[in-house]
Design a protein around this motif. Sequence first.
Motif, mmCIF file in Angstrom:
data_model
loop_
_atom_site.group_PDB
_atom_site.id
_atom_site.type_symbol
_atom_site.label_atom_id
_atom_site.label_comp_id
_atom_site.label_asym_id
_atom_site.label_seq_id
_atom_site.Cartn_x
_atom_site.Cartn_y
_atom_site.Cartn_z
ATOM 1 N N GLY A 36 -22.979 52.924 32.098
ATOM 2 C CA GLY A 36 -22.136 53.070 33.273
ATOM 3 C C GLY A 36 -21.509 54.445 33.356
ATOM 4 O O GLY A 36 -21.426 55.045 34.437
ATOM 5 N N ILE A 37 -21.069 54.968 32.220
ATOM 6 C CA ILE A 37 -20.454 56.300 32.204
ATOM 7 C C ILE A 37 -21.485 57.368 32.533
ATOM 8 O O ILE A 37 -21.217 58.293 33.312
ATOM 9 C CB ILE A 37 -19.800 56.567 30.836
ATOM 10 N N LEU A 38 -22.690 57.256 31.955
ATOM 11 C CA LEU A 38 -23.749 58.220 32.267
ATOM 12 C C LEU A 38 -24.142 58.137 33.739
ATOM 13 O O LEU A 38 -24.433 59.156 34.374
ATOM 14 C CB LEU A 38 -24.972 57.974 31.380
ATOM 15 N N PHE A 39 -24.147 56.925 34.288
ATOM 16 C CA PHE A 39 -24.429 56.760 35.709
ATOM 17 C C PHE A 39 -23.340 57.441 36.536
ATOM 18 O O PHE A 39 -23.636 58.145 37.517
ATOM 19 C CB PHE A 39 -24.506 55.275 36.063
ATOM 20 N N ALA A 40 -22.084 57.251 36.144
ATOM 21 C CA ALA A 40 -20.971 57.884 36.861
ATOM 22 C C ALA A 40 -21.053 59.398 36.761
ATOM 23 O O ALA A 40 -20.775 60.116 37.732
ATOM 24 C CB ALA A 40 -19.640 57.388 36.301
ATOM 25 N N ILE A 41 -21.456 59.914 35.590
ATOM 26 C CA ILE A 41 -21.621 61.356 35.413
ATOM 27 C C ILE A 41 -22.662 61.891 36.392
ATOM 28 O O ILE A 41 -22.462 62.924 37.041
ATOM 29 C CB ILE A 41 -22.036 61.673 33.962
ATOM 30 N N GLY A 42 -23.788 61.169 36.512
ATOM 31 C CA GLY A 42 -24.828 61.601 37.431
ATOM 32 C C GLY A 42 -24.396 61.533 38.879
ATOM 33 O O GLY A 42 -24.655 62.451 39.674
ATOM 34 N N VAL A 43 -23.700 60.449 39.237
ATOM 35 C CA VAL A 43 -23.272 60.267 40.623
ATOM 36 C C VAL A 43 -22.239 61.317 41.021
ATOM 37 O O VAL A 43 -22.289 61.875 42.130
ATOM 38 C CB VAL A 43 -22.710 58.842 40.829
ATOM 39 N N THR A 44 -21.298 61.616 40.122
ATOM 40 C CA THR A 44 -20.287 62.619 40.463
ATOM 41 C C THR A 44 -20.906 64.010 40.597
ATOM 42 O O THR A 44 -20.475 64.809 41.436
ATOM 43 C CB THR A 44 -19.166 62.644 39.409
ATOM 44 N N THR A 45 -21.908 64.302 39.768
ATOM 45 C CA THR A 45 -22.605 65.585 39.904
ATOM 46 C C THR A 45 -23.321 65.673 41.237
ATOM 47 O O THR A 45 -23.247 66.683 41.943
ATOM 48 C CB THR A 45 -23.612 65.771 38.756
ATOM 49 N N LEU A 46 -24.038 64.602 41.589
ATOM 50 C CA LEU A 46 -24.728 64.568 42.881
ATOM 51 C C LEU A 46 -23.743 64.682 44.036
ATOM 52 O O LEU A 46 -23.980 65.413 45.006
ATOM 53 C CB LEU A 46 -25.531 63.273 43.011
ATOM 54 N N SER A 47 -22.637 63.976 43.951
ATOM 55 C CA SER A 47 -21.633 64.007 45.009
ATOM 56 C C SER A 47 -21.103 65.417 45.212
ATOM 57 O O SER A 47 -20.969 65.897 46.342
ATOM 58 C CB SER A 47 -20.476 63.061 44.673
ATOM 59 N N GLY A 48 -20.779 66.085 44.100
ATOM 60 C CA GLY A 48 -20.276 67.450 44.193
ATOM 61 C C GLY A 48 -21.299 68.388 44.779
ATOM 62 O O GLY A 48 -20.966 69.293 45.560
ATOM 63 N N LEU A 49 -22.567 68.177 44.426
ATOM 64 C CA LEU A 49 -23.645 69.014 44.934
ATOM 65 C C LEU A 49 -23.777 68.874 46.450
ATOM 66 O O LEU A 49 -23.832 69.867 47.190
ATOM 67 C CB LEU A 49 -24.952 68.607 44.245
ATOM 68 N N TRP A 50 -23.805 67.641 46.930
ATOM 69 C CA TRP A 50 -23.990 67.408 48.368
ATOM 70 C C TRP A 50 -22.746 67.774 49.163
ATOM 71 O O TRP A 50 -22.845 68.210 50.314
ATOM 72 C CB TRP A 50 -24.379 65.948 48.608
#
Length: 444
Positions: free
Chosen positions: A297-311
Amino acid sequence: MFVLILFLIFLSFISLFFGWKTKTEKDYLFNSKKTKLLPLLATLVMTEFNPATLIGFSSLGASVGAFGLLLPFVFLIGLSFYAFAVAKEWKRWDGYSVSELFTKRYGRGLGIFSSISLLVAMIGFGASYLKAMYLVVSTVFPEINSAYFSGITILILMVWNLRGGLRSIIFLDLVSFFASIILFGVILYFSKYNSGDGFKYLLEPVQSNALSLPFFLSLVILTMFTYIAAPWYGQKIFSAQSEPTAFKAVLLSAFFVFLFYSIPIFVLIPEVNSYPVSLPKFLQSKLPMGWMYLSQGILFAIGVTTLSGLWSSASSMFIGDFLEKKETSSKNRASFVFFVFGVLSFLVSEILNESVLNQLILANIPVFALSFSLLAGFHWKQATKLSAYLSSIVGLTWGVFCYFYFGNEGNYVVYWVLWGLPMIFVVGILTTLIQRFNHLGQTV
């Protein structure tokens, strides 16, 4: 599994709570430009910290032994350089987009070139991050389909951030930041280093050419001179409440990013001979069931927050460079642009294969070529329009030549960066000096 679901529900609550408070485009894109030190630090760290680099660095680093612990210094040095070279300058600029600097200093042509280059790079990065997140999850859920997983990820990401924009992203990053600290503490506890047996592996010689000193130096320089133009950092700096806050947050983020990438390499070194080096496999085999699911879950959140910041940064750049700025207007336009960039990254990740996705990172070539123009734009007011164009053309030409002549197998990055950076700056400096000398001669 219950722990994983509970963690994701908690993140959903955080994002929706702050999403409802976001009203204007300025709130949506820049958190009203009032972000304080701790939230800014957390969002800068989690913007850079991503599953793709985490898996790549941990696998490569561990496979070459103690020498692999050099890899995280790429970000320690690169982000520290950002702090001293441009952090305060970007906050002082305080615009919508990093490309606006090129437009104002050198003309619309170079501004559009930089904007398109960065937008293409961010779409490619987003697609690569989606693939990396799938690789992490597929170790625990091997039956899941790539397209299905990416689609669900995009859906969750839109629920979390479509309404709140950067404001939601920052508070999600804050939660993910502290969760990552806990996760790495747990990883260290369950690794061989807990008993002290693992330290002997740091002293064992490793026969590998996978990480040479020239390659390491090229990564350091590449990070230093591309991150200064990174839109995903620029947008966060624009959101800071002050210049000192921006400087301190970037400098501290350099340390935490370094730490977050160092720990997985450190714990995987003793495991190199046990199985193919893989952080997801380590988590699955070493952690208790509850912690293992929480780590996913934490790794998923890490990926999602990175994607969110990128977009989010792509949205602010597109609006700032191609649309009329309306800080006090509704957030609807920014939400729509955010959604479009998410869909584009999803399509690229599914249509193109992994080798093509890796080649999309070549969009860094024009970004690297702009390094003289950017630094001169802030620190050398005498730099001319011609010097910006010529240095960028030389950098772009050299980068493309190195890729096609040397290729991946020939380690083109080393030749591109170590030879390219002096060429870019020599051309830029000499052109400026010659023009200034000619101008002085004409006036005399």
